[in-house]
Write a protein that holds these residues in place. Structure first.
Motif, PDB file in Angstrom:
ATOM      1  N   THR A 198     -20.837 -23.927 -10.059  1.00 29.93           N
ATOM      2  CA  THR A 198     -21.310 -25.231 -10.529  1.00 29.93           C
ATOM      3  C   THR A 198     -20.259 -26.327 -10.358  1.00 29.93           C
ATOM      4  N   PHE A 199     -20.748 -27.542 -10.485  1.00 30.90           N
ATOM      5  CA  PHE A 199     -19.946 -28.732 -10.254  1.00 30.90           C
ATOM      6  C   PHE A 199     -18.627 -28.736 -11.043  1.00 30.90           C
ATOM      7  N   GLY A 200     -18.719 -28.526 -12.322  1.00 30.67           N
ATOM      8  CA  GLY A 200     -17.496 -28.646 -13.136  1.00 30.67           C
ATOM      9  C   GLY A 200     -16.827 -27.314 -13.439  1.00 30.67           C
ATOM     10  N   GLY A 201     -17.149 -26.255 -12.673  1.00 27.74           N
ATOM     11  CA  GLY A 201     -16.554 -24.933 -12.937  1.00 27.74           C
ATOM     12  C   GLY A 201     -17.167 -24.300 -14.174  1.00 27.74           C
ATOM     13  N   GLU A 202     -16.321 -23.584 -14.934  1.00 26.99           N
ATOM     14  CA  GLU A 202     -16.835 -22.878 -16.133  1.00 26.99           C
ATOM     15  C   GLU A 202     -16.111 -23.399 -17.373  1.00 26.99           C
ATOM     16  N   PRO A 203     -16.481 -24.622 -17.825  1.00 28.04           N
ATOM     17  CA  PRO A 203     -15.691 -25.259 -18.889  1.00 28.04           C
ATOM     18  C   PRO A 203     -15.671 -24.484 -20.197  1.00 28.04           C
ATOM     19  N   TYR A 204     -16.699 -23.681 -20.441  1.00 24.71           N
ATOM     20  CA  TYR A 204     -16.768 -23.039 -21.766  1.00 24.71           C
ATOM     21  C   TYR A 204     -16.132 -21.650 -21.796  1.00 24.71           C
ATOM     22  N   THR A 205     -15.277 -21.385 -20.813  1.00 25.15           N
ATOM     23  CA  THR A 205     -14.624 -20.072 -20.827  1.00 25.15           C
ATOM     24  C   THR A 205     -13.202 -20.155 -21.383  1.00 25.15           C
ATOM     25  N   THR A 206     -12.879 -21.261 -22.057  1.00 23.48           N
ATOM     26  CA  THR A 206     -11.631 -21.295 -22.834  1.00 23.48           C
ATOM     27  C   THR A 206     -12.030 -21.168 -24.299  1.00 23.48           C
ATOM     28  N   PRO A 207     -11.199 -20.512 -25.123  1.00 30.32           N
ATOM     29  CA  PRO A 207     -11.567 -20.325 -26.530  1.00 30.32           C
ATOM     30  C   PRO A 207     -11.909 -21.647 -27.221  1.00 30.32           C
ATOM     31  N   LYS A 208     -11.179 -22.707 -26.896  1.00 28.22           N
ATOM     32  CA  LYS A 208     -11.401 -23.969 -27.606  1.00 28.22           C
ATOM     33  C   LYS A 208     -12.787 -24.538 -27.283  1.00 28.22           C
ATOM     34  N   ARG A 209     -13.089 -24.644 -25.977  1.00 27.61           N
ATOM     35  CA  ARG A 209     -14.377 -25.224 -25.593  1.00 27.61           C
ATOM     36  C   ARG A 209     -15.536 -24.317 -26.014  1.00 27.61           C
ATOM     37  N   LEU A 210     -15.326 -22.999 -25.942  1.00 28.85           N
ATOM     38  CA  LEU A 210     -16.396 -22.095 -26.365  1.00 28.85           C
ATOM     39  C   LEU A 210     -16.671 -22.269 -27.856  1.00 28.85           C
ATOM     40  N   GLY A 211     -15.574 -22.401 -28.622  1.00 32.30           N
ATOM     41  CA  GLY A 211     -15.717 -22.601 -30.067  1.00 32.30           C
ATOM     42  C   GLY A 211     -16.522 -23.866 -30.357  1.00 32.30           C
ATOM     43  N   GLN A 212     -16.208 -24.944 -29.615  1.00 34.22           N
ATOM     44  CA  GLN A 212     -16.935 -26.209 -29.838  1.00 34.22           C
ATOM     45  C   GLN A 212     -18.423 -26.040 -29.517  1.00 34.22           C
ATOM     46  N   LEU A 213     -18.690 -25.380 -28.403  1.00 29.24           N
ATOM     47  CA  LEU A 213     -20.082 -25.186 -27.995  1.00 29.24           C
ATOM     48  C   LEU A 213     -20.833 -24.349 -29.037  1.00 29.24           C
ATOM     49  N   LEU A 214     -20.208 -23.224 -29.447  1.00 28.00           N
ATOM     50  CA  LEU A 214     -20.912 -22.328 -30.384  1.00 28.00           C
ATOM     51  C   LEU A 214     -21.094 -22.982 -31.757  1.00 28.00           C
ATOM     52  N   SER A 215     -20.122 -23.809 -32.162  1.00 29.85           N
ATOM     53  CA  SER A 215     -20.289 -24.511 -33.452  1.00 29.85           C
ATOM     54  C   SER A 215     -21.515 -25.409 -33.380  1.00 29.85           C
ATOM     55  N   ALA A 216     -21.671 -26.085 -32.243  1.00 32.04           N
ATOM     56  CA  ALA A 216     -22.828 -26.983 -32.090  1.00 32.04           C
ATOM     57  C   ALA A 216     -24.118 -26.176 -32.056  1.00 32.04           C
ATOM     58  N   VAL A 217     -24.103 -25.034 -31.346  1.00 33.59           N
ATOM     59  CA  VAL A 217     -25.318 -24.201 -31.258  1.00 33.59           C
ATOM     60  C   VAL A 217     -25.654 -23.616 -32.636  1.00 33.59           C
ATOM     61  N   ASP A 218     -24.616 -23.237 -33.401  1.00 35.81           N
ATOM     62  CA  ASP A 218     -24.849 -22.710 -34.772  1.00 35.81           C
ATOM     63  C   ASP A 218     -25.725 -23.662 -35.581  1.00 35.81           C
ATOM     64  N   LYS A 219     -25.439 -24.958 -35.388  1.00 31.78           N
ATOM     65  CA  LYS A 219     -26.143 -25.958 -36.202  1.00 31.78           C
ATOM     66  C   LYS A 219     -27.642 -25.991 -35.898  1.00 31.78           C
ATOM     67  N   LEU A 220     -28.017 -25.488 -34.715  1.00 32.02           N
ATOM     68  CA  LEU A 220     -29.451 -25.490 -34.359  1.00 32.02           C
ATOM     69  C   LEU A 220     -30.215 -24.431 -35.142  1.00 32.02           C
ATOM     70  N   LYS A 221     -29.478 -23.470 -35.714  1.00 28.95           N
ATOM     71  CA  LYS A 221     -30.103 -22.359 -36.453  1.00 28.95           C
ATOM     72  C   LYS A 221     -31.238 -21.743 -35.616  1.00 28.95           C
ATOM     73  N   LEU A 222     -30.855 -21.230 -34.467  1.00 29.06           N
ATOM     74  CA  LEU A 222     -31.841 -20.680 -33.521  1.00 29.06           C
ATOM     75  C   LEU A 222     -32.670 -19.588 -34.178  1.00 29.06           C
ATOM     76  N   SER A 223     -33.938 -19.547 -33.796  1.00 28.21           N
ATOM     77  CA  SER A 223     -34.837 -18.555 -34.405  1.00 28.21           C
ATOM     78  C   SER A 223     -34.828 -17.221 -33.665  1.00 28.21           C
ATOM     79  N   ARG A 224     -34.103 -17.163 -32.552  1.00 24.50           N
ATOM     80  CA  ARG A 224     -34.020 -15.896 -31.796  1.00 24.50           C
ATOM     81  C   ARG A 224     -32.557 -15.521 -31.597  1.00 24.50           C
TER      82      ARG A 224
END
Ligand SMILES: Cc1cc2nc3c(=O)[nH]c(=O)nc-3n(C[C@H](O)[C@H](O)[C@H](O)COP(=O)(O)O)c2cc1C
Length: 526
Positions: free
Chosen positions: A366-392
């Motif tokens: 992909t265009f920007g590589g794999e930005p979420y494969t560093t612990p910091k960026r992954l943590g930010q992404l997962l914190s945001a996804v947590d807030k969605l309270k996914l049903s699956r």
């Protein structure tokens, strides 16, 4: 129902005795070298003296006695085995090591035998009708008896035996594999890989809407057993073998994959905005290294269009939606994160009957590589996804070229968030990967893209092992990468994988691979 389960084997025993009496009667006359009295309208003499009444020096009547005796012994053993299964257990213990199927029962031998008897009777009736032109009464009784035996055992098979005998299923799958590798694959491999991919998607989509075609696909490819059903994260999987992300990227195969034998299925990777894919050619093959070269760059019709397509459809096996950020440049990190969250929200608010999510953080094309494969960026992404309270449940699709230490760091981050599973893993982008043959390495250096298939096998295995050792049962672990046989699948399962996924193995070995893997998994339990 229970009565029928007892009655059918008893009928098999009875008809086997009728068969023995009939074939025994002719055999006795044969041994005295006289023709049995046959009655008007029949000419037993012409039939029994014809060249078709012997196999070499052996009269067919003797073979008939042997056949019905074997059916009688197997039917009796099967009847006695109904309650305890002990006879089948003993048979499994004495089977030689080379015998390919470990989970056989007495009935697995009985049904193919009655099939053989039925086919041979058809042949003999044909010979009497069209070649000799005369009828032998006793031969017709035998043909009727063997056809009835086949009919009864087939009713038993369909009603009580998971619809297929293990031996016949094994032979069917092997035949399908042989035909695929020697006929279909050489033709497919003459053409551009992406063109063939599209042909398969269109054919799969088309036959997925035709009941009889689905039934036939299931007969030839799928292997079912109640013992393969398992639950993970509240989802019931008919078996552990899934189709990995990237093959059915726009959700065209939902109706056909259950018939191929898949236990689950990933659609995508889906991105919020449509993307027509990287510049062509973007899909290639390295057959000697058993790898595909992939540079599609998350080609997708976009989240809304995928949802519109899937909302109308029933989903018969657990289906995961793989989500990543659109393959484009973003002004800010927040924009990229918001792009991912929107896809999740659109699916959450849709009527699609999916059961899981995959978060693809590891697409190397992909265009920007794999930005979420560093612990910091992954943590930010997962914190945001947590807030969605996914049903699956949410599984993360992990990269495989990073070190053990880096993998553990990412897993520690995932551990702190609402993540149920991890998938090891995605394509390999390491051009020094030793599993790639030297001539392919040389060619690869000049090409864009990353590899699937065998070059991903060992790395995926190493990460599965690490995850299991370090995190025990914290995550559902999905083993993906380089599975080309049932044994490959077992390797991943033994290292700690709970579920598995394939793409390349299916392309190189054939779609029957799914059934073969399931049969191997089922056998490994016995
Ligand atoms: C043609 C192709 C396209 C792929 N696209 C995706 C994708 O969109 N998202 C993803 O997570 N993985 C994608 N992958 C990676 C596969 O899901 C899988 O992780 C990888 O191919 C290893 O499995 P295999 O050896 O069984 O093919 C793709 C693989 C192939 C061969």
């Amino acid at each position: 129902m229970k009565n029928m389960k007892l009655l059918l084997p008893l009928l098999l025993i009875s008809f086997a005795i009728i068969g023995i009496s009939d074939a025994g009667y002719i055999s006795w006359y044969e041994s005295q070298q006289i023709i049995p009295p046959c009655g008007t309208g029949f000419d037993c003499g012409t039939v029994l003296n014809s060249p078709w009444a012997h196999v070499g020096p052996i009269p067919l009547a003797y073979i008939g006695v042997f056949f019905y005796l074997t059916v009688l012994v197997l039917s009796t053993m099967h009847f006695l085995d109904l309650e305890s299964g002990q006879i089948s257990n003993s048979i499994r213990k004495i089977l030689p090591k080379w015998f390919p199927i470990k989970s056989v029962t007495v009935f697995d031998f009985l049904w193919p035998l009655t099939l053989l008897g039925f086919l041979f009777s058809l042949y003999l009736v044909g010979i009497m009708a069209f070649v000799i032109g005369e009828w032998c009464k006793f031969c017709l009784v035998s043909a009727g008896t063997s056809s009835t035996l086949f009919l009864i055992s087939t009713i038993y098979l369909l009603k009580f035996y998971g619809k297929s005998s293990a031996i016949v299923k094994w032979l069917t799958l092997k035949t399908m594999g042989f035909c695929y590798r020697n006929i279909a694959k050489p033709i497919f491999f003459l053409f551009d890989a992406e063109t063939i991919h599209h042909v398969i998607l269109n054919v799969g989509n088309f036959i997925g809407n035709i009941g009889i075609a689905k039934f036939k696909t299931s007969v030839f490819f799928s292997y079912k057993s109640p013992a393969l059903v398992q639950q993970f994260d509240g989802v019931t999987f008919p078996n552990k073998v899934g189709l990995s992300a990237g093959f059915d990227y726009n959700g065209d195969l939902t109706q056909i994959l259950p018939s191929v034998g898949f236990g689950w299925h990933t659609i995508g990777t889906v991105t919020l905005q449509p993307y027509e894919g990287n510049k062509k050619p973007r899909l290639g093959r390295f057959p000697n290294s058993k790898a595909l070269l992939v540079n599609k760059g998350l080609k997708s019709i976009g989240t809304k269009a995928v949802i519109a397509k899937l909302e109308k459809l029933p989903l018969y096996i657990p289906t995961a939606i793989s989500i990543a950020s659109t393959n484009t440049s973003f002004d800010t990190k927040e924009d990229q994160l918001f792009d991912i969250l929107q896809s999740f929200l659109l699916f959450e608010n849709s009527d699609v009957r999916h059961k899981l999510y995959e978060l693809n953080i590891s697409c190397p094309n992909t265009f920007g590589g794999e930005p979420y494969t560093t612990p910091k960026r992954l943590g930010q992404l997962l914190s945001a996804v947590d807030k969605l309270k996914l049903s699956r449940p949410l599984y993360i699709k992990m990269p495989i070229d990073q070190s053990k230490k880096e993998t553990i760091e990412l897993l520690k981050v995932a551990d702190k968030h609402n993540v149920q599973g991890v998938i090891f893993g995605n394509l390999t982008k390491d051009k020094t990967n030793p599993a790639v043959l030297p001539e392919d390495q040389k060619a690869w250096k000049k090409l864009k893209g990353n590899l699937s298939g065998k070059p991903t096998f060992d790395r995926s295995n190493a990460h599965i092992k690490t995850t299991k050792e370090m995190f025990k049962n914290r995550f559902t672990i999905v083993g993906t990468g380089g599975i080309f046989s049932g044994e490959d699948a077992l390797t991943k399962l033994k290292l700690g994988a709970d579920l598995i996924q394939v793409i390349s193995g299916m392309i190189f070995q054939g779609p029957q691979l799914i059934g073969e893997i399931n049969q191997t998994i089922n056998d490994s339990r016995s």
